[in-house]
Write a protein that holds these residues in place. Sequence first.
Motif, PDB file in Angstrom:
ATOM      1  N   ARG A 192       0.791  -1.236   0.000  1.00 22.60           N
ATOM      2  CA  ARG A 192       0.000   0.000   0.000  1.00 22.60           C
ATOM      3  C   ARG A 192       0.822   1.285   0.000  1.00 22.60           C
ATOM      4  NH1 ARG A 192      -5.639  -0.863   0.617  1.00 22.60           N
ATOM      5  NH2 ARG A 192      -5.950  -3.110   0.553  1.00 22.60           N
ATOM      6  N   GLY A 193       2.117   1.146   0.193  1.00 21.44           N
ATOM      7  CA  GLY A 193       2.942   2.348   0.235  1.00 21.44           C
ATOM      8  C   GLY A 193       3.082   2.941   1.626  1.00 21.44           C
ATOM      9  N   ILE A 194       2.250   2.507   2.556  1.00 15.93           N
ATOM     10  CA  ILE A 194       2.325   2.952   3.960  1.00 15.93           C
ATOM     11  C   ILE A 194       2.226   1.714   4.839  1.00 15.93           C
ATOM     12  CG2 ILE A 194       1.288   4.348   5.787  1.00 15.93           C
ATOM     13  CD1 ILE A 194       0.181   6.191   3.704  1.00 15.93           C
ATOM     14  N   GLY A 195       3.249   1.495   5.662  1.00 18.69           N
ATOM     15  CA  GLY A 195       3.267   0.293   6.492  1.00 18.69           C
ATOM     16  C   GLY A 195       2.641   0.471   7.853  1.00 18.69           C
ATOM     17  N   ALA A 196       2.673   1.676   8.373  1.00 21.57           N
ATOM     18  CA  ALA A 196       2.133   1.937   9.708  1.00 21.57           C
ATOM     19  C   ALA A 196       1.646   3.373   9.766  1.00 21.57           C
ATOM     20  CB  ALA A 196       3.185   1.692  10.784  1.00 21.57           C
ATOM     21  N   ALA A 197       0.635   3.602  10.608  1.00 22.81           N
ATOM     22  CA  ALA A 197       0.080   4.950  10.723  1.00 22.81           C
ATOM     23  C   ALA A 197      -0.496   5.147  12.115  1.00 22.81           C
ATOM     24  CB  ALA A 197      -0.995   5.177   9.667  1.00 22.81           C
ATOM     25  N   LEU A 198      -0.551   6.401  12.512  1.00 22.49           N
ATOM     26  CA  LEU A 198      -1.109   6.750  13.810  1.00 22.49           C
ATOM     27  C   LEU A 198      -2.631   6.697  13.742  1.00 22.49           C
ATOM     28  CD1 LEU A 198      -0.832   7.926  16.695  1.00 22.49           C
ATOM     29  CD2 LEU A 198      -0.852  10.202  15.627  1.00 22.49           C
ATOM     30  N   LEU A 199      -3.226   6.075  14.740  1.00 21.07           N
ATOM     31  CA  LEU A 199      -4.685   6.130  14.897  1.00 21.07           C
ATOM     32  C   LEU A 199      -4.984   7.398  15.689  1.00 21.07           C
ATOM     33  CD1 LEU A 199      -7.502   4.867  14.614  1.00 21.07           C
ATOM     34  CD2 LEU A 199      -7.070   3.645  16.765  1.00 21.07           C
ATOM     35  N   ARG A 200      -5.565   8.382  15.000  1.00 23.90           N
ATOM     36  CA  ARG A 200      -5.839   9.658  15.643  1.00 23.90           C
ATOM     37  C   ARG A 200      -7.336   9.972  15.517  1.00 23.90           C
ATOM     38  NH1 ARG A 200      -2.494  13.026  13.075  1.00 23.90           N
ATOM     39  NH2 ARG A 200      -0.949  13.251  14.745  1.00 23.90           N
ATOM     40  N   ALA A 201      -7.960  10.225  16.684  1.00 19.94           N
ATOM     41  CA  ALA A 201      -9.384  10.556  16.717  1.00 19.94           C
ATOM     42  C   ALA A 201     -10.195   9.524  15.936  1.00 19.94           C
ATOM     43  CB  ALA A 201      -9.617  11.955  16.176  1.00 19.94           C
ATOM     44  N   ARG A 202      -9.829   8.263  16.157  1.00 23.58           N
ATOM     45  CA  ARG A 202     -10.536   7.125  15.556  1.00 23.58           C
ATOM     46  C   ARG A 202     -10.418   7.077  14.036  1.00 23.58           C
ATOM     47  NH1 ARG A 202     -16.229   6.821  19.078  1.00 23.58           N
ATOM     48  NH2 ARG A 202     -15.255   7.001  21.134  1.00 23.58           N
ATOM     49  N   ARG A 203      -9.417   7.765  13.505  1.00 21.21           N
ATOM     50  CA  ARG A 203      -9.225   7.788  12.046  1.00 21.21           C
ATOM     51  C   ARG A 203      -7.833   7.258  11.718  1.00 21.21           C
ATOM     52  NH1 ARG A 203     -11.991  10.591   8.197  1.00 21.21           N
ATOM     53  NH2 ARG A 203     -13.077  11.775   9.824  1.00 21.21           N
ATOM     54  N   CYS A 204      -7.771   6.374  10.713  1.00 18.95           N
ATOM     55  CA  CYS A 204      -6.484   5.810  10.290  1.00 18.95           C
ATOM     56  C   CYS A 204      -5.670   6.870   9.577  1.00 18.95           C
ATOM     57  CB  CYS A 204      -6.717   4.602   9.374  1.00 18.95           C
ATOM     58  SG  CYS A 204      -5.193   3.962   8.618  1.00 18.95           S
ATOM     59  N   GLY A 205      -4.435   7.030   9.998  1.00 16.18           N
ATOM     60  CA  GLY A 205      -3.579   8.029   9.377  1.00 16.18           C
ATOM     61  C   GLY A 205      -3.089   7.642   7.996  1.00 16.18           C
ATOM     62  N   ALA A 206      -3.295   6.369   7.598  1.00 17.32           N
ATOM     63  CA  ALA A 206      -2.855   5.932   6.274  1.00 17.32           C
ATOM     64  C   ALA A 206      -3.935   6.156   5.225  1.00 17.32           C
ATOM     65  CB  ALA A 206      -2.449   4.464   6.307  1.00 17.32           C
ATOM     66  N   CYS A 207      -5.106   5.555   5.437  1.00 17.98           N
ATOM     67  CA  CYS A 207      -6.188   5.679   4.448  1.00 17.98           C
ATOM     68  C   CYS A 207      -7.145   6.823   4.762  1.00 17.98           C
ATOM     69  CB  CYS A 207      -6.966   4.365   4.346  1.00 17.98           C
ATOM     70  SG  CYS A 207      -7.819   3.885   5.875  1.00 17.98           S
ATOM     71  N   ARG A 208      -6.986   7.459   5.941  1.00 13.18           N
ATOM     72  CA  ARG A 208      -7.783   8.614   6.355  1.00 13.18           C
ATOM     73  C   ARG A 208      -9.253   8.284   6.626  1.00 13.18           C
ATOM     74  NH1 ARG A 208      -3.586  11.710   7.800  1.00 13.18           N
ATOM     75  NH2 ARG A 208      -2.086  11.926   6.099  1.00 13.18           N
ATOM     76  N   LEU A 209      -9.577   7.010   6.733  1.00 17.52           N
ATOM     77  CA  LEU A 209     -10.965   6.621   6.992  1.00 17.52           C
ATOM     78  C   LEU A 209     -11.209   6.506   8.489  1.00 17.52           C
ATOM     79  CD1 LEU A 209     -11.566   3.919   4.234  1.00 17.52           C
ATOM     80  CD2 LEU A 209     -12.247   6.326   4.221  1.00 17.52           C
ATOM     81  N   GLU A 210     -12.387   6.954   8.911  1.00 18.88           N
ATOM     82  CA  GLU A 210     -12.763   6.845  10.318  1.00 18.88           C
ATOM     83  C   GLU A 210     -13.318   5.447  10.575  1.00 18.88           C
ATOM     84  OE1 GLU A 210     -15.584   9.087  13.648  1.00 18.88           O
ATOM     85  OE2 GLU A 210     -15.385   9.880  11.611  1.00 18.88           O
ATOM     86  N   LEU A 211     -12.858   4.842  11.654  1.00 14.58           N
ATOM     87  CA  LEU A 211     -13.290   3.486  11.975  1.00 14.58           C
ATOM     88  C   LEU A 211     -14.704   3.507  12.546  1.00 14.58           C
ATOM     89  CD1 LEU A 211     -10.046   2.079  13.655  1.00 14.58           C
ATOM     90  CD2 LEU A 211     -10.636   2.187  11.236  1.00 14.58           C
ATOM     91  N   ASP A 212     -15.459   2.449  12.231  1.00 15.18           N
ATOM     92  CA  ASP A 212     -16.821   2.384  12.775  1.00 15.18           C
ATOM     93  C   ASP A 212     -16.764   1.987  14.254  1.00 15.18           C
ATOM     94  OD1 ASP A 212     -16.547  -0.426  12.970  1.00 15.18           O
ATOM     95  OD2 ASP A 212     -17.336  -0.712  10.952  1.00 15.18           O
ATOM     96  N   SER A 213     -17.880   2.088  14.927  1.00 16.40           N
ATOM     97  CA  SER A 213     -17.928   1.880  16.386  1.00 16.40           C
ATOM     98  C   SER A 213     -17.506   0.473  16.768  1.00 16.40           C
ATOM     99  CB  SER A 213     -19.337   2.172  16.903  1.00 16.40           C
ATOM    100  OG  SER A 213     -20.300   1.367  16.232  1.00 16.40           O
ATOM    101  N   ARG A 214     -17.816  -0.488  15.908  1.00 17.39           N
ATOM    102  CA  ARG A 214     -17.454  -1.873  16.236  1.00 17.39           C
ATOM    103  C   ARG A 214     -15.935  -2.035  16.237  1.00 17.39           C
ATOM    104  NH1 ARG A 214     -19.614  -6.485  12.308  1.00 17.39           N
ATOM    105  NH2 ARG A 214     -18.153  -5.347  10.947  1.00 17.39           N
ATOM    106  N   GLU A 215     -15.273  -1.463  15.244  1.00 19.39           N
ATOM    107  CA  GLU A 215     -13.813  -1.555  15.196  1.00 19.39           C
ATOM    108  C   GLU A 215     -13.180  -0.788  16.350  1.00 19.39           C
ATOM    109  OE1 GLU A 215     -11.600  -3.195  13.458  1.00 19.39           O
ATOM    110  OE2 GLU A 215     -13.167  -4.266  12.362  1.00 19.39           O
ATOM    111  N   VAL A 216     -13.772   0.358  16.666  1.00 18.01           N
ATOM    112  CA  VAL A 216     -13.252   1.138  17.785  1.00 18.01           C
ATOM    113  C   VAL A 216     -13.349   0.338  19.077  1.00 18.01           C
ATOM    114  CG1 VAL A 216     -13.627   3.184  19.203  1.00 18.01           C
ATOM    115  CG2 VAL A 216     -13.715   3.369  16.704  1.00 18.01           C
ATOM    116  N   SER A 217     -14.459  -0.357  19.271  1.00 15.63           N
ATOM    117  CA  SER A 217     -14.630  -1.188  20.472  1.00 15.63           C
ATOM    118  C   SER A 217     -13.599  -2.295  20.500  1.00 15.63           C
ATOM    119  CB  SER A 217     -16.043  -1.776  20.506  1.00 15.63           C
ATOM    120  OG  SER A 217     -17.007  -0.750  20.607  1.00 15.63           O
TER     121      SER A 217
END
Length: 245
Positions: A192-217
């Motif tokens: 993918r070109g990015i191996g690791a990213a910071l999870l910030r405010a429930r959003r992946c720093g690589a794909c910029r998508l916000e995780l749903d509540s189930r994943e957050v749990s």
Amino acid sequence: MKADPAVQRRLLDLAEVDAELARVRHRRTSMPELAELAAAEQAVRARRDAVVAIRTQLDDLDREAARQEKEIDAVRAREDRDRKLLSGGTIGAKQLTDLEHELASLERRQSVLEDDLLELMERREAVELDTKHADLELGKAEQVLADVTHRRDENLADLDTNEARRTAERAKVLPGIPEDLLKVYTRRHELRGIGAALLRARRCGACRLELDSREVSRIREAASDEVLECPECGAVLVRTAESGL
């Protein structure tokens, strides 16, 4: 997979360095000077072709002028010979008449040849001006090429310096990352070109998508040393106080 949270955070340092290295590689192939260089090289080739064509035309005119001058010299030599015969007084009446006709013909021929030569020299003068203009345009094109090449080389030197610095930084980061964790990171980075990213405010720093509540749990309940991946892009998600969990 398990890895100490502090070790996982080192992946962010590695990802930052790798991102900068990727940007360096991209700039190497996309810098504006590359397109300018291709256009400048094409312009120089066109100008050189123009110079060759005009100089060839000039050489052709010079050869034609030399031929004309040689023919004029031959006519003059023949005319001189005939006049000597006339002035010698040793020829008969018929030969005298023939020589007079030949002299008149030679004079007409010489006049035509001299007119042709004059026209040829006028054409040569015009072509010579075209040659000077073509040489000037070639010089300008070569200067543009030299300027673009210089800017390209300067940019490449800067990129070389940046790449060397980032490569040295990467070499310092790698020893602190376990081999199995590095393999996971490397696979994700290659895919993918990015191996690791910071999870910030429930959003992946690589794909910029916000995780749903189930994943957050799920992530909230996972142990702090559990190596987690983004369900969307697969990058290793590094958790910190900014993760919003």
